[in-house]
Design a protein around this motif. Structure first.
Motif, PDB file in Angstrom:
ATOM      1  N   ASP A 130       0.826  -1.220   0.000  1.00  0.00           N
ATOM      2  CA  ASP A 130       0.000   0.000   0.000  1.00  0.00           C
ATOM      3  C   ASP A 130       0.861   1.271   0.000  1.00  0.00           C
ATOM      4  O   ASP A 130       0.713   2.158   0.843  1.00  0.00           O
ATOM      5  N   LEU A 131       1.735   1.346  -0.975  1.00  0.00           N
ATOM      6  CA  LEU A 131       2.674   2.465  -1.061  1.00  0.00           C
ATOM      7  C   LEU A 131       2.002   3.708  -1.659  1.00  0.00           C
ATOM      8  O   LEU A 131       1.253   3.602  -2.636  1.00  0.00           O
ATOM      9  N   PRO A 132       2.258   4.876  -1.101  1.00  0.00           N
ATOM     10  CA  PRO A 132       1.697   6.106  -1.683  1.00  0.00           C
ATOM     11  C   PRO A 132       2.253   6.349  -3.079  1.00  0.00           C
ATOM     12  O   PRO A 132       3.437   6.101  -3.347  1.00  0.00           O
ATOM     13  N   ILE A 133       1.403   6.816  -3.982  1.00  0.00           N
ATOM     14  CA  ILE A 133       1.829   7.229  -5.323  1.00  0.00           C
ATOM     15  C   ILE A 133       1.689   8.739  -5.370  1.00  0.00           C
ATOM     16  O   ILE A 133       0.573   9.272  -5.303  1.00  0.00           O
ATOM     17  N   GLN A 134       2.807   9.439  -5.454  1.00  0.00           N
ATOM     18  CA  GLN A 134       2.809  10.893  -5.337  1.00  0.00           C
ATOM     19  C   GLN A 134       3.146  11.543  -6.668  1.00  0.00           C
ATOM     20  O   GLN A 134       4.073  11.133  -7.363  1.00  0.00           O
ATOM     21  N   ARG A 135       2.399  12.571  -6.992  1.00  0.00           N
ATOM     22  CA  ARG A 135       2.651  13.350  -8.208  1.00  0.00           C
ATOM     23  C   ARG A 135       3.669  14.443  -7.892  1.00  0.00           C
ATOM     24  O   ARG A 135       3.496  15.198  -6.923  1.00  0.00           O
ATOM     25  N   VAL A 136       4.708  14.516  -8.713  1.00  0.00           N
ATOM     26  CA  VAL A 136       5.724  15.555  -8.530  1.00  0.00           C
ATOM     27  C   VAL A 136       5.919  16.282  -9.855  1.00  0.00           C
ATOM     28  O   VAL A 136       5.694  15.725 -10.933  1.00  0.00           O
ATOM     29  N   THR A 137       6.325  17.540  -9.765  1.00  0.00           N
ATOM     30  CA  THR A 137       6.580  18.344 -10.959  1.00  0.00           C
ATOM     31  C   THR A 137       8.065  18.667 -11.028  1.00  0.00           C
ATOM     32  O   THR A 137       8.644  19.153 -10.050  1.00  0.00           O
ATOM     33  N   VAL A 138       8.675  18.382 -12.168  1.00  0.00           N
ATOM     34  CA  VAL A 138      10.106  18.613 -12.351  1.00  0.00           C
ATOM     35  C   VAL A 138      10.344  19.323 -13.686  1.00  0.00           C
ATOM     36  O   VAL A 138       9.446  19.413 -14.523  1.00  0.00           O
ATOM     37  N   THR A 139      11.554  19.811 -13.868  1.00  0.00           N
ATOM     38  CA  THR A 139      11.907  20.435 -15.137  1.00  0.00           C
ATOM     39  C   THR A 139      12.183  19.351 -16.184  1.00  0.00           C
ATOM     40  O   THR A 139      12.358  18.169 -15.852  1.00  0.00           O
ATOM     41  N   ILE A 140      12.251  19.766 -17.439  1.00  0.00           N
ATOM     42  CA  ILE A 140      12.586  18.837 -18.520  1.00  0.00           C
ATOM     43  C   ILE A 140      13.943  18.189 -18.254  1.00  0.00           C
ATOM     44  O   ILE A 140      14.123  16.980 -18.441  1.00  0.00           O
ATOM     45  N   GLU A 141      14.890  18.988 -17.798  1.00  0.00           N
ATOM     46  CA  GLU A 141      16.236  18.478 -17.533  1.00  0.00           C
ATOM     47  C   GLU A 141      16.215  17.437 -16.412  1.00  0.00           C
ATOM     48  O   GLU A 141      16.877  16.387 -16.496  1.00  0.00           O
ATOM     49  N   GLU A 142      15.470  17.720 -15.343  1.00  0.00           N
ATOM     50  CA  GLU A 142      15.375  16.785 -14.217  1.00  0.00           C
ATOM     51  C   GLU A 142      14.694  15.487 -14.652  1.00  0.00           C
ATOM     52  O   GLU A 142      15.119  14.391 -14.275  1.00  0.00           O
ATOM     53  N   ALA A 143      13.637  15.629 -15.459  1.00  0.00           N
ATOM     54  CA  ALA A 143      12.929  14.446 -15.955  1.00  0.00           C
ATOM     55  C   ALA A 143      13.854  13.578 -16.793  1.00  0.00           C
ATOM     56  O   ALA A 143      13.827  12.341 -16.701  1.00  0.00           O
ATOM     57  N   THR A 144      14.688  14.215 -17.599  1.00  0.00           N
ATOM     58  CA  THR A 144      15.633  13.474 -18.453  1.00  0.00           C
ATOM     59  C   THR A 144      16.576  12.635 -17.601  1.00  0.00           C
ATOM     60  O   THR A 144      16.817  11.450 -17.907  1.00  0.00           O
ATOM     61  N   GLU A 145      17.099  13.198 -16.543  1.00  0.00           N
ATOM     62  CA  GLU A 145      18.018  12.467 -15.668  1.00  0.00           C
ATOM     63  C   GLU A 145      17.312  11.320 -14.953  1.00  0.00           C
ATOM     64  O   GLU A 145      17.876  10.232 -14.796  1.00  0.00           O
ATOM     65  N   ILE A 146      16.081  11.552 -14.527  1.00  0.00           N
ATOM     66  CA  ILE A 146      15.310  10.492 -13.854  1.00  0.00           C
ATOM     67  C   ILE A 146      15.030   9.350 -14.827  1.00  0.00           C
ATOM     68  O   ILE A 146      15.200   8.167 -14.501  1.00  0.00           O
ATOM     69  N   TYR A 147      14.623   9.681 -16.033  1.00  0.00           N
ATOM     70  CA  TYR A 147      14.332   8.646 -17.028  1.00  0.00           C
ATOM     71  C   TYR A 147      15.583   7.837 -17.376  1.00  0.00           C
ATOM     72  O   TYR A 147      15.516   6.628 -17.605  1.00  0.00           O
ATOM     73  N   LYS A 148      16.737   8.505 -17.422  1.00  0.00           N
ATOM     74  CA  LYS A 148      17.983   7.781 -17.685  1.00  0.00           C
ATOM     75  C   LYS A 148      18.243   6.748 -16.598  1.00  0.00           C
ATOM     76  O   LYS A 148      18.644   5.610 -16.878  1.00  0.00           O
ATOM     77  N   LYS A 149      18.007   7.133 -15.358  1.00  0.00           N
ATOM     78  CA  LYS A 149      18.251   6.234 -14.229  1.00  0.00           C
ATOM     79  C   LYS A 149      17.396   4.977 -14.326  1.00  0.00           C
ATOM     80  O   LYS A 149      17.839   3.873 -13.996  1.00  0.00           O
ATOM     81  N   PHE A 150      16.153   5.141 -14.827  1.00  0.00           N
ATOM     82  CA  PHE A 150      15.226   4.004 -14.885  1.00  0.00           C
ATOM     83  C   PHE A 150      15.165   3.376 -16.283  1.00  0.00           C
ATOM     84  O   PHE A 150      14.243   2.614 -16.585  1.00  0.00           O
ATOM     85  N   HIS A 151      16.134   3.709 -17.128  1.00  0.00           N
ATOM     86  CA  HIS A 151      16.259   3.117 -18.471  1.00  0.00           C
ATOM     87  C   HIS A 151      15.004   3.348 -19.329  1.00  0.00           C
ATOM     88  O   HIS A 151      14.597   2.485 -20.103  1.00  0.00           O
ATOM     89  N   LEU A 152      14.407   4.527 -19.180  1.00  0.00           N
ATOM     90  CA  LEU A 152      13.198   4.873 -19.929  1.00  0.00           C
ATOM     91  C   LEU A 152      13.554   5.822 -21.069  1.00  0.00           C
ATOM     92  O   LEU A 152      13.078   6.954 -21.152  1.00  0.00           O
ATOM     93  N   ASP A 153      14.400   5.333 -21.969  1.00  0.00           N
ATOM     94  CA  ASP A 153      14.903   6.174 -23.063  1.00  0.00           C
ATOM     95  C   ASP A 153      13.788   6.668 -23.974  1.00  0.00           C
ATOM     96  O   ASP A 153      13.862   7.771 -24.524  1.00  0.00           O
ATOM     97  N   ASP A 154      12.766   5.849 -24.187  1.00  0.00           N
ATOM     98  CA  ASP A 154      11.667   6.240 -25.062  1.00  0.00           C
ATOM     99  C   ASP A 154      10.929   7.464 -24.507  1.00  0.00           C
ATOM    100  O   ASP A 154      10.407   8.282 -25.267  1.00  0.00           O
TER     101      ASP A 154
END
Length: 552
Positions: A130-154
């Motif tokens: 029962d983990l909380p799912i939280q919405r966060v707002t980040v910049t394009i640059e921050e999102a790019t780094e997060i996606y790289k970490k999780f291998h979400l290149d698409d």
């Protein structure tokens, strides 16, 4: 303090109160999202002064938007389970047969059959936590780094087509993802689903809002499944599986080639149909065509007729609309007043006369066809015809594949065609696009251009249209001899400018805003094709944007 109407009561709440805080503890796990004013919001939505005087309504799985959020949240959890157990494996979700989602591995040589049980257990573990799912707002640059970490290149690729400078992501524990939809407040809100092995991956089923929030029994739909597989294979070979793939072709200046490639697919299917009918023309006496709204049936019928003419076959088209009963007769049949009539019901048609006329024509008799005068609402005498040998009859309509409508004709003398767009298109690997949304966008554009009908009116009618499709069209799809896939890979790039103009006229206070906003969110990622001169005049898309040679 701000005032809101909640559960039919006027409440005064502190600025900054989350909607979830207003919900009884026992009800939290049975809710999905909420509606604040005319807009869908997550249950974690924070109420502020701008919401003063608004109505807050809780939505469960009987609501369409809640059903979409539940399904997206389930996909999120499955993707999270894969990252926990197989962090290097890439997966893709697609909409599949029997109102389900399919999941398969894109990573080569990954043994999905062994993984299904492991993933199922991990999904259950995440839900039980029962983990909380939280919405966060980040910049394009921050999102790019997060996606790289999780291998979400698409997902990184699609960011460059996003008009906004910020990105919404969803955080669950240490996991981040974004599935282009609202989310439930915690993983424990997902309580009803099935995961079943289904080659080459597995099938995920979930409660459907149109089925009273129940999971439908899984039905093997061979025709539909085969068509989806063909669509997937073609998209993979043509490298047009995602929005980014399509946009890349436009950015490279390959628009004309892309349009012609998609049109060639339609030509190939028409040639296949021509071969099938020509090879059995001594037996085929009736070609029946049906499909859901905005599938392109009118243009398809014209093009099929030309395909048959090119083979020396001169079919005769009979309009099923001419066999409608007058409304007072329908009132008597259905036992309802005029304003409550179901005008899509099969009993609105004079089935007995329709069968008699077909039977007589096929057996060489001269027949005077009826003609329904829609101005007077009366049936009149139409043209008198007699068929030459080996001349098939073409009929088209929502009931065309219904055996009851053509019961006087032996099955071996009928060739049934089901037509619908069957795109296998994703915004990204974890976010498939709804085929139904594509049809609704087509219809919004067509209604606006040719019926003086605003987008809001089309959206209001859509639920009734969908109900009729589930009742009268989809049950007969598997009886078809051929499924014509009417999707065109480039179409949303063309429809975008027409649809966005219509959809943006719907304001946040309008009741149609929920649907309009969802369609805008899909369309905004597509590059726009403005040069419509490159689209052939006989293209099925011309039925919706205008300029069809069949309307001259």
């Amino acid at each position: 303090m701000i005032k809101v109407k909640f559960n039919d009561k006027e409440l005064s709440v502190k600025d900054g109160t989350r909607v979830l805080e207003l919900v009884d503890e026992k009800d939290k796990k049975n809710l999905v999202v909420c509606k604040v004013g005319a807009q869908v919001k997550e249950l974690n939505y924070v109420l502020t002064e701008k919401n003063d005087g608004m109505t807050v309504k809780l939505l469960n799985l009987n609501h369409a938007e809640a059903g979409k959020a539940y399904e997206a949240s389930l996909r999120y959890i499955v993707a999270m389970a894969f990252y926990r157990v197989y962090p290097e494996v890439k997966i893709r979700f697609s909409y599949n047969i029997s109102r389900s989602i399919s999941c398969h591995a894109m990573t080569k040589n990954f043994n999905m059959s062994r993984a299904v049980e492991v993933i199922s257990k991990e999904v259950k573990r995440i839900i039980d936590e029962d983990l909380p799912i939280q919405r966060v707002t980040v910049t394009i640059e921050e999102a790019t780094e997060i996606y790289k970490k999780f291998h979400l290149d698409d997902k990184i690729e699609i960011l460059k087509y996003r008009p906004e400078n910020t990105v919404h992501l969803y955080k669950c524990g240490e996991y981040y993802n974004y599935l282009h939809n609202y989310m439930v407040p915690s993983t424990g809100c997902i309580h009803d689903y099935t995961i079943t092995p289904y080659s080459p991956g597995f099938i995920i089923q979930y409660p459907r809002h149109e089925l009273d929030a129940t999971i439908p029994e899984f039905e093997e739909e061979a025709n539909y499944g085969k068509t989806l597989q063909k669509a997937y294979n073609w998209a993979e070979r043509a490298k047009v599986q995602t929005v980014n793939d399509i946009n890349r072709k436009i950015d490279r200046g390959e628009i004309l080639e892309f349009v012609q490639m998609c049109e060639a697919r339609h030509n190939k299917q028409l040639a296949e149909l021509g071969d099938l009918i020509e090879n059995d023309i001594e037996d085929i006496r009736l070609v029946a065509i049906a499909g859901p709204s905005s599938s392109g049936k009118t243009t398809f019928c014209n093009r099929l007729r030309i395909e048959l003419l090119s083979r020396g076959i001169n079919p005769v088209t009979i309009s099923m609309d001419d066999y409608y009963f007058e409304k007072d007769k329908i009132c008597a049949i259905q036992g309802k007043p005029l304003e409550e009539l179901d005008l899509e019901h099969v009993n609105c048609l004079d089935i007995e006369l329709f069968n008699k006329d077909l039977f007589d024509l096929i057996n060489g008799e001269e027949v005077t066809l009826p003609r329904f005068n829609f101005k007077t609402g009366k049936r009149e005498a139409g043209k008198t015809i007699r068929l030459e040998p080996n001349v098939p009859i073409i009929i088209e309509g929502i009931h065309a594949l219904n055996e009851r409508l053509t019961k006087s004709i032996p099955k071996h003398q009928k060739f049934k065609i089901y037509i619908a767009p069957q795109a296998q298109l994703n915004i990204d690997n974890h976010s498939p696009m709804s085929i139904t949304n594509v049809r609704l966008i087509r219809r919004i554009v067509r209604d606006m251009k040719f019926r003086n009908c605003p987008a809001a009116t089309t959206i209001d009618m859509w639920r009734s249209v969908r109900n009729g499709e589930f009742r009268w069209i989809y049950p007969n799809e598997e009886n078809a001899d051929y499924v014509f896939n009417s999707s065109l890979g480039y179409e949303l790039c063309v429809l975008k400018k027409h649809a966005m103009e219509a959809l943006q006229k719907i304001t946040a206070s309008d009741p149609q805003y929920l649907v309009a906003n969802r369609l805008i969110k899909n369309l905004k990622y597509f590059r726009q094709i403005d040069d419509e001169s490159i689209i052939p005049c006989n293209s099925l898309l011309r039925e919706f944007i205008g300029g069809s040679c069949f309307n001259v």
